[in-house]
Design an enzyme around this catalytic site. Structure first.
Site, mmCIF file in Angstrom:
data_model
loop_
_atom_site.group_PDB
_atom_site.id
_atom_site.type_symbol
_atom_site.label_atom_id
_atom_site.label_comp_id
_atom_site.label_asym_id
_atom_site.label_seq_id
_atom_site.Cartn_x
_atom_site.Cartn_y
_atom_site.Cartn_z
ATOM 1 N N GLY A 21 0.821 -1.216 0.000
ATOM 2 C CA GLY A 21 0.000 0.000 0.000
ATOM 3 C C GLY A 21 0.846 1.252 0.000
ATOM 4 N N HIS A 69 -20.274 -4.477 -34.420
ATOM 5 C CA HIS A 69 -19.980 -5.904 -34.425
ATOM 6 C C HIS A 69 -18.843 -6.178 -35.400
ATOM 7 C CE1 HIS A 69 -20.613 -10.216 -34.348
ATOM 8 N NE2 HIS A 69 -20.548 -10.198 -35.669
#
Ligand SMILES: Cc1cc2nc3c(=O)[nH]c(=O)nc-3n(C[C@H](O)[C@H](O)[C@H](O)COP(=O)(O)OP(=O)(O)OC[C@H]3O[C@@H](n4cnc5c(N)ncnc54)[C@H](O)[C@@H]3O)c2cc1C
Length: 468
Positions: free
Chosen positions: A274, A447
């Protein structure tokens, strides 16, 4: 004190430089104080940009070695030129940090090199490397000093064999064995880089899951994918010490709940548990600026600290430690200072893990909705049922929508799959405009694209997808 500025920004990371540029665009007289040699902060110098350069090149290396044959392309085994790979990373960093210097010039932002501290509200003291000081006068100060890696108690970092992300971006040879402490974004990204280049990577994580904060469903599937790629995990475990024995490292690992210690051998240990806010040398205490229990500067909804005229943004204040969150706060505070209505929508901040496949999310996780007692419906669509994904041999993963059960308003979208970090933005725009899953399900998508899976997941939430 020669000039009076409208705004002085301390720190030129994505929060600071974006704030300075936006404020200058809005007509304010702006200066930036940066202690590093180059602008751009953690993100451009030792964070987002160099890590993405290595993620890209190591992914190309892996694809050439293992992915092309499945597509009917035979190539000789690729050879790693680590120096060349690092040179590409360094050039990428240079182009980006030079870009910030160019933006400062273009927008007439004065750049001062040195450590900035808040003398009193309205004054910034700049101390250069040789100790010389200069005091600048200003109406407003924005603190954007970022964050630093969280140290691991009992483990000394030398940035050579025991490293933070900074050292892990600079290794001069591929370690045979790497232990990554912490299964968060940075650990998994850099662990993936070195695994692809040939290291045996073991990730040790305190919790019993990877990627805390990410939707558990997504994290579970992603964990499986990483294991399949060859990364080993020790979950529910903690590293309690690292000892150097001649050239190797002996890493002590204990079960998080207590129990017997085992010793793992490694050549490199990456500590990535972290980040903590960076406020060293700013003189906050003397200026009376309050921080919270985690050391982050306290601000109100307008990024104002408890001291009038002093503001703070980015990693040094609360919220996700992400470059784009810092940037948006930079824009918002600049607009507020220019008399406009700057605002950040914290409900719509995308989060991306840039591995292969990528993990991307925006909004609430299923666990968060359950905890808040919000009734929701979920829709899912796998890339195995997407034509373009099949064509690209990228069928791993899925898209998941979470929408309000009554209104159908989209509350969260989670994607694991190739290009997830790009696809997530149509969900972000949808959510920013308060859209529903039906809205997206009825939007025509080209598409064949991976994005059709996003549309089908939206359809699955509202009614039913076509291709399942
Ligand atoms: C390895 C790694 C990978 C990352 N990848 C991503 C990613 O892909 N996407 C993402 O969104 N985030 C990523 N992050 C996080 C991201 O880098 C931070 O969220 C972001 O840089 C925070 O911006 P900031 O402007 O708040 O601070 P910083 O970028 O940390 O900048 C702060 C600046 O302030 C300067 N400074 C500090 N104190 C003073 C002072 N007193 N006087 C003058 N200057 C000072 C510092 O030198 C620094 O330049 C990554 C981080 C790391 C470490």
């Amino acid at each position: 004190m020669a000039e009076q500025y409208d705004l002085i920004v301390i720190g030129s990371g994505p929060g600071g430089y974006v704030c300075a540029v936006r404020a200058a665009q809005l007509g304010l007289k702006v200066a930036v104080v940066e202690k590093n040699e180059s602008h751009g902060g953690t993100c451009l110098n030792i964070g987002c940009i160099p890590s993405k350069a290595l993620l890209h090149t190591s992914e190309m290396f892996e694809e050439a070695g293992h992915g092309l044959e499945k597509l009917g392309i035979k190539v000789n085994k690729p050879k790693l030129d680590l120096k060349g790979m690092m040179a590409h990373k360094d050039e990428t960093v240079k182009a980006n940090v030079d870009g910030v210097a160019f933006l400062f010039k273009k927008n007439k932002v004065d750049a001062f090199h040195g450590t900035g501290s808040v003398a009193v509200p309205g004054q910034v003291l700049v101390t250069s490397d040789d100790g010389k000081t200069e005091t600048l006068a200003t109406k407003a100060i924005v603190i954007a000093t970022g964050s630093d890696s969280t140290p691991l108690p009992g483990v000394d970092i030398d940035e050579k064999t025991v490293v933070t992300s900074t050292g892990a971006l600079e290794l001069t040879k591929v370690p045979a064995r790497m232990i990554v402490v912490g299964a968060g974004v940075i650990g998994l990204e850099l662990g993936s880089v070195w695994r692809r280049l040939g290291s045996k990577v073991t990730v040790v994580e305190f919790l019993d899951r990877i990627l805390p904060g990410i939707d558990a469903d997504v994290a579970k599937q992603f964990h499986r994918m990483l294991r399949r790629q060859g990364i080993d995990f020790k979950l529910g475990s903690k590293v309690t010490g690292v000892e150097k024995v001649s050239r190797a490292l002996k890493v002590s690992v204990e079960p998080a709940k207590g129990g017997d210690t085992e010793t793992l051998d490694a050549d490199i240990v990456l500590v990535s548990i972290g980040r903590i806010p960076y406020t060293e040398g700013l003189g906050l205490e003397a200026a009376g600026v309050e921080t919270n229990e985690r050391g982050r500067i306290k601000t109100n909804g307008h990024f104002q600290t408890n001291v009038p005229g002093i503001f703070a943004i980015g990693d040094v204040i609360d919220g996700p430690m992400l470059a784009h969150k810092a940037e948006d706060e930079g824009v918002a505070v600049a607009e507020i200072l220019a008399g406009q209505a700057g605002h950040v929508n914290y409900d719509v901040i995308p989060n991306v893990v840039y591995t292969e496949p990528e993990v991307a999310s925006v909004g609430k996780t299923e666990e968060e909705l359950k905890e808040a007692g919000i009734e929701y419906k979920a829709g899912k669509f796998p890339f195995t049922a997407n034509g373009r994904a099949r064509a690209m041999n990228a069928t791993d993963g899925f898209v998941k929508f979470l929408a309000d059960a009554k209104t159908d308003r989209v509350l969260g979208v989670h994607i694991v799959g190739r290009g997830a970090g790009e696809m997530i933005h149509e969900a972000a725009v949808l959510m920013e405009f308060g859209g529903s899953s039906e809205d997206l399900g009825r939007t025509c998508h080209a598409h064949p694209t991976m994005s059709e899976a996003v549309r089908e997941a939206a359809m699955a939430t509202h009614f039913k997808p076509i291709h399942m």
